[in-house]
Design an enzyme around this catalytic site. Structure first.
Site, mmCIF file in Angstrom:
data_model
loop_
_atom_site.group_PDB
_atom_site.id
_atom_site.type_symbol
_atom_site.label_atom_id
_atom_site.label_comp_id
_atom_site.label_asym_id
_atom_site.label_seq_id
_atom_site.Cartn_x
_atom_site.Cartn_y
_atom_site.Cartn_z
ATOM 1 C CB SER A 1 -13.142 -90.957 -80.813
ATOM 2 O OG SER A 1 -13.358 -91.605 -82.046
ATOM 3 C CB CYS A 2 -9.526 -90.091 -77.185
ATOM 4 S SG CYS A 2 -8.736 -89.249 -75.824
ATOM 5 N N PRO A 3 -12.189 -88.596 -75.738
ATOM 6 C CG PRO A 3 -12.857 -86.969 -74.127
ATOM 7 C CD PRO A 3 -12.757 -87.233 -75.635
#
Length: 83
Positions: A20-22
């Site tokens: 998942s981001c980042p």
């Protein structure tokens, strides 16, 4: 469409699927730090937010975003390391 059919050279591959981001961008930055100027990094991610992140990162960092595509639900990015 298959990634193997791209015309872009690939020096280093990074599989960031499931992150998942980042994290996809952070992993890409780590990979680029270990590369020689002019080499190409191919990143595969599943996080839709990575589309915005990689575009903005390329603008700010000076690395060239050569191409970005969505293929079979995965997001692919080709970055050329800046000089």
């Amino acid at each position: 469409m298959s990634v193997e059919n791209t015309h872009l050279p690939i020096d280093v591959e990074l599989d960031a699927r499931g992150l998942s981001c980042p994290l996809p961008l952070l992993k890409a930055k780590q990979s680029l730090n270990g590369m020689v100027a002019g080499q190409t990094l191919h990143v595969v991610a599943t996080d839709a937010g990575s589309q915005r992140d990689f575009q903005r990162f390329a603008e700010l960092s000076g690395h060239a975003l050569l191409d970005s595509r969505e293929l079979d639900g995965d997001f692919h990015y080709w970055l050329r390391k800046a000089d």
